[in-house]
Design a protein around this motif. Structure first.
Motif, PDB file in Angstrom:
ATOM      1  N   ASN A 122       0.851  -1.185   0.000  1.00 30.95           N
ATOM      2  CA  ASN A 122       0.000   0.000   0.000  1.00 30.95           C
ATOM      3  C   ASN A 122       0.891   1.240   0.000  1.00 30.95           C
ATOM      4  O   ASN A 122       1.736   1.423   0.878  1.00 30.95           O
ATOM      5  CB  ASN A 122      -0.902  -0.046   1.243  1.00 30.95           C
ATOM      6  CG  ASN A 122      -1.818   1.155   1.336  1.00 30.95           C
ATOM      7  OD1 ASN A 122      -1.360   2.300   1.419  1.00 30.95           O
ATOM      8  ND2 ASN A 122      -3.115   0.911   1.331  1.00 30.95           N
ATOM      9  N   LEU A 123       0.689   2.076  -1.003  1.00 29.36           N
ATOM     10  CA  LEU A 123       1.582   3.223  -1.226  1.00 29.36           C
ATOM     11  C   LEU A 123       1.666   4.180  -0.040  1.00 29.36           C
ATOM     12  O   LEU A 123       2.729   4.694   0.270  1.00 29.36           O
ATOM     13  CB  LEU A 123       1.104   4.016  -2.435  1.00 29.36           C
ATOM     14  CG  LEU A 123       1.747   3.697  -3.776  1.00 29.36           C
ATOM     15  CD1 LEU A 123       1.166   4.632  -4.830  1.00 29.36           C
ATOM     16  CD2 LEU A 123       3.272   3.841  -3.717  1.00 29.36           C
ATOM     17  N   ARG A 250      -8.548   5.660  -9.613  1.00 33.13           N
ATOM     18  CA  ARG A 250      -8.421   4.245  -9.304  1.00 33.13           C
ATOM     19  C   ARG A 250      -9.217   3.503 -10.360  1.00 33.13           C
ATOM     20  O   ARG A 250     -10.227   3.994 -10.839  1.00 33.13           O
ATOM     21  CB  ARG A 250      -8.964   3.971  -7.899  1.00 33.13           C
ATOM     22  CG  ARG A 250      -8.179   4.679  -6.803  1.00 33.13           C
ATOM     23  CD  ARG A 250      -8.887   4.632  -5.463  1.00 33.13           C
ATOM     24  NE  ARG A 250      -9.050   3.285  -4.957  1.00 33.13           N
ATOM     25  CZ  ARG A 250      -8.349   2.769  -3.940  1.00 33.13           C
ATOM     26  NH1 ARG A 250      -7.430   3.488  -3.331  1.00 33.13           N
ATOM     27  NH2 ARG A 250      -8.584   1.552  -3.510  1.00 33.13           N
ATOM     28  N   THR A 251      -8.754   2.323 -10.758  1.00 32.83           N
ATOM     29  CA  THR A 251      -9.443   1.648 -11.852  1.00 32.83           C
ATOM     30  C   THR A 251     -10.096   0.338 -11.436  1.00 32.83           C
ATOM     31  O   THR A 251     -10.869  -0.233 -12.200  1.00 32.83           O
ATOM     32  CB  THR A 251      -8.479   1.351 -13.022  1.00 32.83           C
ATOM     33  OG1 THR A 251      -7.474   0.484 -12.531  1.00 32.83           O
ATOM     34  CG2 THR A 251      -7.857   2.606 -13.582  1.00 32.83           C
ATOM     35  N   THR A 252      -9.784  -0.158 -10.216  1.00 28.97           N
ATOM     36  CA  THR A 252     -10.412  -1.427  -9.842  1.00 28.97           C
ATOM     37  C   THR A 252     -11.536  -1.260  -8.823  1.00 28.97           C
ATOM     38  O   THR A 252     -12.454  -2.069  -8.777  1.00 28.97           O
ATOM     39  CB  THR A 252      -9.371  -2.430  -9.292  1.00 28.97           C
ATOM     40  OG1 THR A 252      -8.708  -1.851  -8.173  1.00 28.97           O
ATOM     41  CG2 THR A 252      -8.338  -2.771 -10.347  1.00 28.97           C
ATOM     42  N   ARG A 254     -13.539   1.869  -5.840  1.00 28.58           N
ATOM     43  CA  ARG A 254     -13.679   3.260  -5.389  1.00 28.58           C
ATOM     44  C   ARG A 254     -13.586   4.207  -6.595  1.00 28.58           C
ATOM     45  O   ARG A 254     -12.836   5.181  -6.590  1.00 28.58           O
ATOM     46  CB  ARG A 254     -12.620   3.581  -4.341  1.00 28.58           C
ATOM     47  CG  ARG A 254     -13.043   4.667  -3.350  1.00 28.58           C
ATOM     48  CD  ARG A 254     -11.961   4.878  -2.294  1.00 28.58           C
ATOM     49  NE  ARG A 254     -11.692   3.669  -1.539  1.00 28.58           N
ATOM     50  CZ  ARG A 254     -10.535   3.387  -0.936  1.00 28.58           C
ATOM     51  NH1 ARG A 254      -9.549   4.245  -0.988  1.00 28.58           N
ATOM     52  NH2 ARG A 254     -10.394   2.275  -0.271  1.00 28.58           N
ATOM     53  N   GLU A 280      -2.374   1.740 -12.682  1.00 26.11           N
ATOM     54  CA  GLU A 280      -2.506   0.636 -13.621  1.00 26.11           C
ATOM     55  C   GLU A 280      -2.027   1.033 -15.019  1.00 26.11           C
ATOM     56  O   GLU A 280      -1.671   0.177 -15.820  1.00 26.11           O
ATOM     57  CB  GLU A 280      -3.969   0.178 -13.705  1.00 26.11           C
ATOM     58  CG  GLU A 280      -4.476  -0.522 -12.434  1.00 26.11           C
ATOM     59  CD  GLU A 280      -4.897   0.434 -11.315  1.00 26.11           C
ATOM     60  OE1 GLU A 280      -4.872   1.669 -11.536  1.00 26.11           O
ATOM     61  OE2 GLU A 280      -5.233  -0.045 -10.224  1.00 26.11           O
ATOM     62  N   ALA A 303      -4.686   5.401  -0.973  1.00 26.62           N
ATOM     63  CA  ALA A 303      -3.230   5.435  -0.794  1.00 26.62           C
ATOM     64  C   ALA A 303      -2.500   6.178  -1.904  1.00 26.62           C
ATOM     65  O   ALA A 303      -1.439   6.752  -1.678  1.00 26.62           O
ATOM     66  CB  ALA A 303      -2.706   4.008  -0.692  1.00 26.62           C
ATOM     67  N   TYR A 403     -15.481   1.528  -0.141  1.00 23.80           N
ATOM     68  CA  TYR A 403     -15.298   0.911  -1.458  1.00 23.80           C
ATOM     69  C   TYR A 403     -16.464   1.155  -2.418  1.00 23.80           C
ATOM     70  O   TYR A 403     -16.611   0.475  -3.415  1.00 23.80           O
ATOM     71  CB  TYR A 403     -14.983  -0.587  -1.310  1.00 23.80           C
ATOM     72  CG  TYR A 403     -13.538  -0.804  -0.920  1.00 23.80           C
ATOM     73  CD1 TYR A 403     -12.508  -0.514  -1.827  1.00 23.80           C
ATOM     74  CD2 TYR A 403     -13.183  -1.263   0.342  1.00 23.80           C
ATOM     75  CE1 TYR A 403     -11.178  -0.684  -1.488  1.00 23.80           C
ATOM     76  CE2 TYR A 403     -11.843  -1.435   0.705  1.00 23.80           C
ATOM     77  CZ  TYR A 403     -10.855  -1.144  -0.217  1.00 23.80           C
ATOM     78  OH  TYR A 403      -9.539  -1.300   0.123  1.00 23.80           O
TER      79      TYR A 403
HETATM   80  N1  UDP Z   1      -4.924   0.795  -5.869  1.00 19.43           N
HETATM   81  C1  UDP Z   1      -4.856   1.222  -7.164  1.00 19.43           C
HETATM   82  N2  UDP Z   1      -5.958   1.211  -7.955  1.00 19.43           N
HETATM   83  C2  UDP Z   1      -7.138   0.786  -7.508  1.00 19.43           C
HETATM   84  C3  UDP Z   1      -7.243   0.339  -6.179  1.00 19.43           C
HETATM   85  C4  UDP Z   1      -6.107   0.353  -5.373  1.00 19.43           C
HETATM   86  O1  UDP Z   1      -3.793   1.599  -7.630  1.00 19.43           O
HETATM   87  O2  UDP Z   1      -8.102   0.795  -8.281  1.00 19.43           O
HETATM   88  C5  UDP Z   1      -3.730   0.792  -5.022  1.00 19.43           C
HETATM   89  C6  UDP Z   1      -3.787   1.851  -3.926  1.00 19.43           C
HETATM   90  O3  UDP Z   1      -3.252   3.072  -4.350  1.00 19.43           O
HETATM   91  C7  UDP Z   1      -2.946   1.222  -2.831  1.00 19.43           C
HETATM   92  C8  UDP Z   1      -3.172  -0.254  -3.013  1.00 19.43           C
HETATM   93  O4  UDP Z   1      -3.638  -0.422  -4.340  1.00 19.43           O
HETATM   94  O5  UDP Z   1      -1.562   1.513  -3.006  1.00 19.43           O
HETATM   95  C9  UDP Z   1      -4.140  -0.820  -1.999  1.00 19.43           C
HETATM   96  O6  UDP Z   1      -5.397  -0.182  -2.121  1.00 19.43           O
HETATM   97  P1  UDP Z   1      -6.492  -0.274  -0.951  1.00 19.43           P
HETATM   98  O7  UDP Z   1      -7.806   0.088  -1.521  1.00 19.43           O
HETATM   99  O8  UDP Z   1      -6.338  -1.587  -0.269  1.00 19.43           O
HETATM  100  O9  UDP Z   1      -5.996   0.805   0.128  1.00 19.43           O
HETATM  101  P2  UDP Z   1      -6.300   2.362   0.276  1.00 19.43           P
HETATM  102  O10 UDP Z   1      -6.048   3.009  -1.051  1.00 19.43           O
HETATM  103  O11 UDP Z   1      -7.708   2.513   0.730  1.00 19.43           O
HETATM  104  O12 UDP Z   1      -5.290   2.823   1.304  1.00 19.43           O
END
Ligand code: UDP
Length: 535
Positions: A122-123, A250-252, A254, A280, A303, A403
């Motif tokens: 997680n970034l 974010r692409t997967t 939220r 991505e 993140a 989410y």
């Molecule tokens: N992430 C991403 N794209 C997405 C969803 C997540 O790049 O569509 C990255 C996000 O930036 C983080 C990691 O995947 O580094 C984990 O995401 P998560 O949703 O678990 O944590 P959050 O972003 O809520 O801290």
């Protein structure tokens, strides 16, 4: 791999003798396990037992020597997250004589920093818990230089952004799993164990709901310098040229569902080019490059927003929150943007329209699914308009809401930007001074009694010594006057270096007077020694 520390580089026989004769030596800083970092000579690690070993000999040193308190609860925290019970460090003890019966040790010649990464997938965690603390722990100990070896003991694989950890030193970092390949017993010639927590600004809610740390010790300056260091290592130079807005999507999960509309409205409102980035679709390096020249960063909470530390001074951070999430309760990025000297503007927008949210009750629990919950609990969550305060990390209502996907209501979004953003300030790198005044010099008081109920108190002082070398826009002085024995005082803000008080000054009374200087309204200096003034 085991060739890597070719034992030619050190005198193997000499090292073995030193270990046998002197044993392990440890000297630490810190009063508590939560603020401790230890430096070791000849700390060893047994890869089979997965334990660090301290070898006792007549020459061993163990400071602090805590006895059994070493286990209450641990010698130190291996990660920068405070007092987390999965992140404790300790060692086993053996007499150095036991070495005769043990596998031949492999010596690690590099100066080593041993630590746990907290969540290397997680970034936000990567930057906040690992990279910044590692970078500034290395600055604290001069032998942790570019040749230092990092050893990550948390037991995870490389993780999604291992390249970022590689930037911190010229040597390849080692993972716990890899230590086995070197042999059964490894001995670190010189090592530091633990991480400085000085740079962290956020607590994730393990014992109380998440929020900014109580005593933040880092300023924007240290963040900017760290960001510059990384950009230099990545060969990224700040993008020059026209102003533009970056939407980090974010692409997967939220998702922003009306991204195109959002981009168009931003472009029209600010008359700027807009670009989108995502982890991505771009490399992190190229995202940093783009963000480092941006005027505004817009993103869903998440993140990826830690990348706001690469924005130029004066830029704006716009954080979007899904339905039923109160932005005030999730502020890692707001706190970052608001650090003194960070010089970023911060705006939060939240979706207040339930019809604009898309929920995913059927997903796995860690992606916010709730169908595994009791029917009543599901109904309560669905009816709730705001997630109540909660602890980390598995609160299903929080996960369910965070989410969600969101259609951003453009009108309310632009309204809040217009309200909050100071347009002329955008990307104007106006670096405010952070130089504090010194003590005022030669403070004096004089008193006189006019009548049985009338007295005067004159206080004067000289400017602080550093003021004559500074250009300060506004210099003011603060004077506190307390009647001896009373527990309240009267504060005054004064423009000059002397003043005569007559109101509320009584004859034949003792007053305590404190004076300090203030630069530009909020840079406070120290008080001079208290004056004792008798009327
Ligand atoms: N992430 C991403 N794209 C997405 C969803 C997540 O790049 O569509 C990255 C996000 O930036 C983080 C990691 O995947 O580094 C984990 O995401 P998560 O949703 O678990 O944590 P959050 O972003 O809520 O801290």
């Amino acid at each position: 791999q085991s060739q890597e520390f070719s034992q030619v580089r050190i005198d193997y026989h000499g090292a073995l003798l030193a270990l046998q004769e002197h044993g392990t030596r440890m000297v630490c800083t810190g009063k508590m396990h939560t603020d401790r970092i230890c430096r070791f000579d000849y700390l060893c690690y047994c890869t089979e037992a997965e334990e660090f070993v301290f070898f006792h000999s007549n020459a061993s040193v163990m400071l602090p020597n805590l006895g059994p308190r070493r286990f209450q609860p641990a010698l130190l925290d291996l990660s920068s997250v405070e007092d987390h019970n999965t992140q404790y460090f300790n060692f086993l003890e053996l007499p150095a004589a036991a070495l005769k019966f043990m596998p031949k040790p492999v010596f690690v010649p590099d100066v080593t920093l041993i630590l746990n990464r907290f969540n290397p997938d997680n970034l936000m965690h990567i930057f906040h818990d690992d990279l910044l603390p590692i970078y500034y722990t290395m600055q604290q100990y001069s032998d942790l230089d570019d040749e230092a070896r990092l050893v990550f003991m948390e037991g995870w694989g490389e993780g999604a952004h291992f390249d970022l950890y590689r930037l911190l030193s010229s040597k390849q970092p080692l993972l716990k799993e890899q230590l086995k390949t070197f042999g059964k017993l490894m001995c670190f010639t010189k090592s530091y164990v633990g991480l400085s927590k000085m740079t962290t600004w956020y607590q994730y809610g393990f014992v109380q709901p998440q929020g900014p740390k109580a005593n933040i010790l880092i300023s924007g300056n240290e963040i900017h310098q760290f960001a510059s260091f990384l950009m230099e290592r990545l060969n990224v130079t700040q993008e020059e040229g026209d102003d533009y807005i970056v939407v980090f999507k974010r692409t997967t999960n939220r998702l922003i569902l009306n991204e195109a509309e959002l981009l168009l409205s931003l472009a029209q409102e600010f008359q700027m080019r807009t670009v989108t980035v995502s982890l991505e679709e771009q490399s992190f390096d190229s995202i940093i490059q783009i963000i480092s020249g941006a005027t505004m960063l817009v993103s869903m909470h998440g993140a990826q927003m830690i990348s706001s530390m690469f924005l130029p001074r004066g830029a704006a951070v716009v954080e979007l929150f899904p339905y039923a999430i109160n932005p005030e309760q999730y502020t890692p990025y707001k706190t970052l943007a608001s650090l003194p000297g960070m010089d970023l503007q911060y705006v939060a927008w939240r979706n207040t329209m339930e019809e604009n949210t898309v929920t995913y009750p059927d997903r796995h629990w860690d992606q916010g699914g709730i169908i595994h919950l009791e029917k009543e609990e599901q109904e309560r969550i669905l009816a709730s308009k705001e997630v109540p305060r909660h602890l980390c990390c598995r609160n299903p209502e929080w996960l369910f809401r965070i989410y969600q996907d969101t259609t951003v209501d453009i009108a309310s979004f632009l309204d809040i930007l217009r309200e909050t953003l100071k347009k002329p300030n955008l990307k104007k790198a106006k670096v405010a001074s952070t130089v504090h005044p010194g003590r005022v010099r030669e403070p004096k008081c004089q008193t006189s009694v006019q009548a049985t109920n009338e007295a005067k108190l004159s206080v004067s002082w000289q400017i602080p010594w550093n003021l004559k070398y500074l250009k300060v826009k506004e210099v003011k002085y603060e004077v506190w006057i307390q009647e001896q024995g009373e527990n309240t005082y009267m504060p005054y803000i004064l423009p000059h270096q002397n003043y005569t008080f007559s109101e509320n000054i009584k004859p034949f009374t003792t007053y305590l007077v404190w004076v300090r200087c203030i630069f530009n309204k909020n840079l406070l200096g120290p008080f001079a020694d208290v004056l004792i003034c008798k009327t």
